[in-house]
Design an enzyme around this catalytic site. Structure first.
Site, mmCIF file in Angstrom:
data_model
loop_
_atom_site.group_PDB
_atom_site.id
_atom_site.type_symbol
_atom_site.label_atom_id
_atom_site.label_comp_id
_atom_site.label_asym_id
_atom_site.label_seq_id
_atom_site.Cartn_x
_atom_site.Cartn_y
_atom_site.Cartn_z
ATOM 1 N NE ARG A 1 -4.888 -3.647 -16.176
ATOM 2 C CZ ARG A 1 -5.145 -5.035 -17.103
ATOM 3 N NH1 ARG A 1 -4.491 -6.337 -16.443
ATOM 4 N NH2 ARG A 1 -6.244 -5.315 -17.925
ATOM 5 C CB SER B 1 -2.506 -8.780 -14.608
ATOM 6 O OG SER B 1 -3.542 -9.884 -14.916
ATOM 7 C CD GLU C 1 -0.814 -13.962 -2.886
ATOM 8 O OE1 GLU C 1 -0.815 -15.305 -2.427
ATOM 9 O OE2 GLU C 1 -1.229 -14.280 -4.103
ATOM 10 C CG HIS D 1 -7.271 -7.396 -11.353
ATOM 11 N ND1 HIS D 1 -6.622 -6.419 -11.806
ATOM 12 C CD2 HIS D 1 -7.270 -8.543 -12.676
ATOM 13 C CE1 HIS D 1 -6.129 -7.260 -13.487
ATOM 14 N NE2 HIS D 1 -6.787 -8.354 -13.498
#
Lengths: 275, 313
Positions: free
Chosen positions: B9, B36, B57, B108
Site C-alpha cells: 500500500r 490505511s 462505498e 487489505h
C-alpha cells in the site's frame, strides 16, 4: 414564460408523448408509465433550460442530465430525437438487435445520453461527481438528475443525498418523479417513502414542491434552484404515471407493459385531441 | 541476501503523490480509511483534489463515475473486500459498462490482513473483478511494483483494479525491473515446473524455487502481476517448456489467478496444474504468519505442490 413559448413547449410534450407511444408499440417492450409522467420535465430541460448543442453532444461546458430512473429511457430518447441529436427513425429501433437505443440508456452508443443508467439508485452519485468535476474545472455547468419515487428505496440515493449536501453542490438540481407507483403497486404499500419533502430537507437540501405537469411551475422551480447557494435542490414533482393516456393514468400495471395496436391508436387519438 | 520489507500500500501512496504533481486531472476518493490505504498522503498535499466520501462505498463509486465522465481520473480506495464486493454492481453497471476511466485501489487484500478477521480479509476480489468486461486487474508483488502499477493504471484508459496488501512484504523487484500491464515476467528460469505467482506469493515462490533447486528440481518462477488482460504467451510457453504448473495466490482458488491460468493452459497447452490459495473457506483472526501457515500459503506448501504436479506429468 410567455404564452408563445408555453404553446411551443406544450406542443413538444404532445409530440414526445406520441413518439413514446409509437416507439413502445413498435418495440413491444419497455416502460410507458414512468416515461409519460416525466414528459414535461424533460421537455422543459431539453427545449428551454439546458445549455446543450445537439451538434456537439460532448461540449465540455454543457449542462448535464442524468436519468437515474433508467427505465424511463423512452422519454429521454424521444426528447433527444426531437431535439435533433439523432434521426427520429431511430426511435423505431428501440430495444431491437443492433440498435443504438438500448432498453436502458447507454452513453457509449447514444448521442446526448450523459450517463448510462438502469440499475436503480446510482444516478445521483454520478451527478454529484459531474458537479464536483465542474467545480474543480471552474466550469459553471449545472447537472440535472431525474429520480423515481420507488427508487428512493435504494440506500445509495441517501448516501448521495448526504454527499451533495456535504459538498454544497448547488449546481445539482434533482427532480423526483413523484407518481406514487412502482411495479408492485403504490409506494406506500410496497415500502413507504413519505414524507419525501421532510426527508430531503432533513438531508440538507433545498426542497421545492410543484405540479410536475405544469411547465410554468417547472420553470419557476428551476430558476429558484439557481438562486440557492451552498445547497442542492430537490424539486418534488407531483406527477401522474401514464399521464396523457386515459387508460394508463395512475395504473401500476402500465409500468412495464406496452400498448397493442388498438390501444396505441386510442392513445394517439387522445393525444391528438389534447393538441 | 538482505531482505527489505515494505507494505505494498505504501507504493500506492507514493504513486498518488507523483500523480498529484504530474497529472492535474487525478483526483482521489476514499471511504474513511485514507490512513490505511495511504490515500492520506495525497490528501495532505492536494486537499482540493481529495474527496472523502465517508463510509459509503456505493456512492463513492458512482461519484467517481461522474467525475470520470467529466474528464477526471479518479483513484478510489478502500478495503478491497468493500470496494469490490459492496460496490460490485456500481463497478459493473455504472463504470465497466461504459468503460469509464476509474481506478480502484483495493487495500487489505488477502488473509494476511490478520487480526481483523474474515470480514476484512478480501479473498474474492480478483474473481469478481476479472469477470467484468473492460476491467483490468493487477496484483503487484511488492511496494515498488505497486507504485509502477499505480502509475501505469493512470497512463492507460479504462477501469483498473489494483490489489494491494496491509502487511510489510519483502521487496523482490527493483526500480529498473520492467513493468507493463498485461505482461508477466520470468523471475527465475527453470525446466521442470513453472511456479506462477502474484502478490505476496511471489516471494514465497522464489523461496520455494531455491529450496527445490537444492533437491535438483529446476523451477521457473513467473510473476503474473496482471490477471486481466492475461499474458497468454508466457503461460503457454511455460506449459510447453516445463510441462507442469503450480499457481500461487493469496485468494480463493475459485475464480482467481489460478483459474485464469487454467483457462488459458487447458485450451492451448494442457498440462497438470496444482493450485495454492484459499480452498472455499473464510479466514479468521490471527497473526499474518499464523494465517499464511494455517491456510497453506507458504513456500513449503508450494514445494509440496511442485513435487505433486511433477509426479502427474
Amino acid at each position: 414564460m410567455n404564452s408563445e413559448l408555453l404553446k411551443q413547449l406544450k406542443c413538444k410534450t404532445i409530440n414526445i408523448r406520441r413518439d413514446i407511444i409509437t416507439m413502445l408499440e413498435e418495440s413491444k417492450s419497455g416502460h410507458p408509465g414512468g416515461s409519460l409522467s416525466a414528459t414535461e420535465i424533460l421537455t422543459y430541460l431539453y427545449f428551454k433550460e439546458m445549455n446543450i448543442d445537439p451538434k456537439d453532444p460532448q461540449k465540455r461546458d454543457r449542462d448535464r442530465f442524468v436519468l437515474s430512473k433508467g427505465h424511463g429511457a423512452p422519454v429521454l430518447y424521444a426528447a433527444l430525437a426531437n431535439r435533433g441529436y439523432f434521426d427520429k427513425s431511430e426511435l423505431m429501433k428501440l430495444r431491437k438487435i443492433d440498435s443504438m437505443l438500448q432498453g436502458h440508456p447507454d452513453m457509449k452508443g447514444t448521442p446526448g445520453v450523459d450517463m448510462s443508467t438502469g440499475s436503480l439508485g446510482q444516478g445521483l452519485s454520478a451527478a454529484n461527481g459531474m458537479a464536483l468535476a465542474g467545480r474543480l474545472d471552474n466550469l459553471d455547468y449545472r447537472v440535472f438528475v431525474l429520480i423515481g419515487d420507488g427508487e428512493l428505496q435504494e440506500g445509495q440515493i441517501w448516501e448521495a443525498a448526504m454527499t451533495a449536501a456535504h459538498y454544497k453542490l448547488d449546481h445539482v438540481t434533482a427532480f423526483l418523479d413523484h407518481n406514487h407507483l412502482q411495479i408492485d403497486g403504490l409506494n406506500e404499500e410496497v415500502k413507504g417513502v413519505e414524507p419525501v419533502d421532510k426527508k430531503w430537507e432533513a438531508f440538507g437540501w433545498n426542497v421545492i414542491k410543484i405540479n410536475g405537469h405544469s411547465l410554468e411551475e417547472i420553470e419557476s422551480a428551476v430558476e429558484a434552484a439557481k438562486l440557492v447557494k451552498g445547497k442542492p435542490t430537490m424539486i418534488i414533482a407531483e406527477t401522474v404515471k401514464g399521464k396523457g393516456v386515459s387508460y394508463m393514468e395512475n395504473q401500476a400495471g402500465w409500468h412495464g407493459v406496452t400498448p397493442n395496436a388498438e390501444q396505441a391508436k386510442l392513445a394517439m387519438c387522445e393525444l391528438e385531441v389534447e393538441a | 541476501m538482505e531482505i527489505k520489507n515494505k507494505p505494498t500500500r505504501d507504493g500506492y501512496g507514493e504513486a498518488l503523490l507523483i500523480l498529484g504533481e504530474t497529472n492535474k486531472n487525478v483526483v482521489v476518493l476514499d471511504a474513511d480509511v485514507a490512513k490505511s490505504t495511504r490515500a492520506d498522503w495525497f490528501s495532505d498535499k492536494y486537499p482540493e483534489r481529495f474527496i472523502d466520501m465517508g463510509i459509503a462505498e456505493q456512492d463513492m463509486l458512482g461519484t467517481a463515475a461522474g467525475l470520470s465522465i467529466a474528464g477526471k481520473i479518479p483513484f478510489v480506495s478502500t478495503y478491497g473486500v468493500f470496494l469490490a464486493g459492496r460496490a460490485w454492481d456500481q463497478i459493473r453497471t455504472t463504470i465497466c459498462y461504459s468503460n469509464l476511466n476509474v481506478k480502484l485501489g483495493g487495500a487489505h487484500g488477502g488473509i494476511s490482513v490478520g487480526p481483523d478477521g474474515a470480514t476484512h480479509q478480501g479473498l474474492e476480489e480478483v474473481a469478481i473483478m476479472r469477470v467484468l468486461p473492460n476491467m483490468t486487474v493487477v496484483v503487484p508483488c511488492d511496494a515498488i511494483e505497486t507504485k509502477k502499477a499505480t502509475l501505469a493504471a493512470a497512463a492507460m484508459y479504462g477501469p483498473c483494479y489494483l490489489r494491494f496488501g496491509r502487511e510489510a512484504v519483502p521487496i523482490v523487484t527493483e526500480e529498473n525491473t520492467p513493468f507493463e500491464i498485461g505482461k508477466g515476467y520470468v523471475l527465475k528460469d527453470g525446466k521442470d515446473v513453472s511456479i506462477i505467482a502474484n502478490g505476496s506469493m511471489v516471494f514465497e515462490a522464489l523461496r520455494a524455487s531455491e529450496e527445490l533447486q537444492k533437491e535438483g528440481i529446476e523451477a521457473r518462477v513467473i510473476n503474473l502481476h496482471t490477471v486481466k488482460p492475461i499474458d497468454e504467451n508466457i503461460l503457454i510457453k511455460a506449459a510447453y517448456d516445463t510441462g507442469a504448473i503450480v499457481t500461487a495466490e493469496e485468494h480463493q482458488i475459485t475464480g482467481g489467478m489460478g483459474s485464469a491460468v487454467a483457462e488459458i493452459v487447458s485450451r492451448n497447452q494442457p498440462v497438470p496444474i496444482e493450485m495454492i490459495g484459499i480452498f472455499d473457506t473464510f479466514g479468521e483472526s490471527g497473526t499474518p504468519d499464523e494465517l499464511m501457515t494455517k491456510y497453506g500459503l507458504t513456500y513449503l506448501d508450494i514445494i509440496k505442490a511442485a513435487k505433486r504436479v511433477i509426479e502427474r506429468k
